[in-house]
Design a protein around this motif. Structure first.
Motif, PDB file in Angstrom:
ATOM      1  N   GLU A 150      -6.609  23.392  -7.457  1.00 22.71           N
ATOM      2  CA  GLU A 150      -6.103  24.568  -7.566  1.00 22.71           C
ATOM      3  C   GLU A 150      -5.804  25.379  -6.201  1.00 22.71           C
ATOM      4  OE1 GLU A 150      -9.158  25.914 -10.301  1.00 22.71           O
ATOM      5  OE2 GLU A 150      -7.869  25.727 -12.175  1.00 22.71           O
ATOM      6  N   GLU A 151      -6.929  25.230  -5.320  1.00 19.54           N
ATOM      7  CA  GLU A 151      -6.687  25.906  -4.332  1.00 19.54           C
ATOM      8  C   GLU A 151      -5.898  25.525  -3.329  1.00 19.54           C
ATOM      9  OE1 GLU A 151     -10.798  26.019  -2.681  1.00 19.54           O
ATOM     10  OE2 GLU A 151     -11.320  26.938  -4.666  1.00 19.54           O
ATOM     11  N   ASN A 152      -5.309  24.102  -3.353  1.00 18.92           N
ATOM     12  CA  ASN A 152      -4.559  23.690  -2.438  1.00 18.92           C
ATOM     13  C   ASN A 152      -3.371  23.151  -3.035  1.00 18.92           C
ATOM     14  OD1 ASN A 152      -6.279  23.436   0.004  1.00 18.92           O
ATOM     15  ND2 ASN A 152      -7.910  22.621  -1.446  1.00 18.92           N
ATOM     16  N   ASP A 153      -2.689  23.754  -3.707  1.00 16.59           N
ATOM     17  CA  ASP A 153      -1.595  23.316  -4.544  1.00 16.59           C
ATOM     18  C   ASP A 153      -0.351  23.155  -3.716  1.00 16.59           C
ATOM     19  OD1 ASP A 153      -0.853  25.856  -3.769  1.00 16.59           O
ATOM     20  OD2 ASP A 153      -0.485  26.820  -5.840  1.00 16.59           O
ATOM     21  N   SER A 154      -0.297  23.117  -2.420  1.00 17.13           N
ATOM     22  CA  SER A 154       0.877  22.866  -1.651  1.00 17.13           C
ATOM     23  C   SER A 154       0.666  21.534  -1.149  1.00 17.13           C
ATOM     24  CB  SER A 154       1.266  23.817  -0.578  1.00 17.13           C
ATOM     25  OG  SER A 154       0.024  23.917   0.516  1.00 17.13           O
ATOM     26  N   THR A 192      -0.141  19.708 -13.427  1.00 18.17           N
ATOM     27  CA  THR A 192      -0.328  20.251 -11.956  1.00 18.17           C
ATOM     28  C   THR A 192       0.989  20.050 -11.101  1.00 18.17           C
ATOM     29  OG1 THR A 192      -2.904  19.811 -11.927  1.00 18.17           O
ATOM     30  CG2 THR A 192      -1.963  20.389  -9.928  1.00 18.17           C
ATOM     31  N   ASP A 193       1.488  20.981 -10.587  1.00 19.39           N
ATOM     32  CA  ASP A 193       2.747  20.983  -9.810  1.00 19.39           C
ATOM     33  C   ASP A 193       2.768  19.865  -8.433  1.00 19.39           C
ATOM     34  OD1 ASP A 193       3.822  22.607 -11.604  1.00 19.39           O
ATOM     35  OD2 ASP A 193       3.502  24.238 -10.133  1.00 19.39           O
ATOM     36  N   ASN A 194       1.344  19.830  -7.962  1.00 15.61           N
ATOM     37  CA  ASN A 194       1.419  19.018  -6.702  1.00 15.61           C
ATOM     38  C   ASN A 194       0.895  17.418  -6.941  1.00 15.61           C
ATOM     39  OD1 ASN A 194      -0.993  20.333  -7.182  1.00 15.61           O
ATOM     40  ND2 ASN A 194      -1.841  19.893  -5.091  1.00 15.61           N
ATOM     41  N   VAL A 195       0.619  17.002  -8.384  1.00 14.06           N
ATOM     42  CA  VAL A 195       0.206  16.025  -8.493  1.00 14.06           C
ATOM     43  C   VAL A 195       1.603  15.176  -9.006  1.00 14.06           C
ATOM     44  CG1 VAL A 195      -0.985  14.408 -10.248  1.00 14.06           C
ATOM     45  CG2 VAL A 195      -2.214  16.438  -9.362  1.00 14.06           C
ATOM     46  N   TYR A 196       1.588  13.806  -8.158  1.00 15.40           N
ATOM     47  CA  TYR A 196       2.655  12.879  -8.428  1.00 15.40           C
ATOM     48  C   TYR A 196       1.970  11.626  -8.967  1.00 15.40           C
ATOM     49  CZ  TYR A 196       4.934  16.490  -5.965  1.00 15.40           C
ATOM     50  OH  TYR A 196       5.497  17.906  -5.422  1.00 15.40           O
TER      51      TYR A 196
END
Length: 104
Positions: A23-27, A51-55
């Motif tokens: 959550e804290e490092n979503d970039s 989560t937007d940054n999980v691929y």
């Protein structure tokens, strides 16, 4: 199921303290390799899939931690983010055959 679902279970919650880091490092992109036919791993994937940054890379396997072949690690670990993103797009929405991964 979301980040905080595991927190409700003391038995499982103690192993999932990384959710706040996501959550804290979503970039920062997270490349998630998991066996898509293993109930335990699917449950963990479901906790982070929105989560937007999980691929994700969903492998056609049933055993926990049985995804990438050892021969493929050097190539994966030296890929740039751009190369990993392209690779993820190539496999998105499909089950990956670990024997053929990166070979075709």
């Amino acid at each position: 199921m979301g980040f905080h679902s595991y927190g409700r279970s003391l038995r499982q919650g103690k192993y999932y303290t990384l959710f706040s880091l996501l959550e804290e490092n979503d970039s920062i992109p997270i490349y998630y390799f998991y066996p898509a036919k293993c109930r335990q791993d699917v449950k963990q994937y479901n906790a982070v899939k929105n989560t937007d940054n999980v691929y994700e890379f969903a492998f056609d396997c049933t055993a926990h931690a049985d995804t990438v072949k050892g021969r493929d690690f050097p190539e994966i670990l030296t890929m740039t983010d751009q190369e990993l993103m392209l690779l993820q797009r190539r496999y998105r929405g499909s089950l990956i055959d670990k024997e053929a991964f990166l070979l075709n």
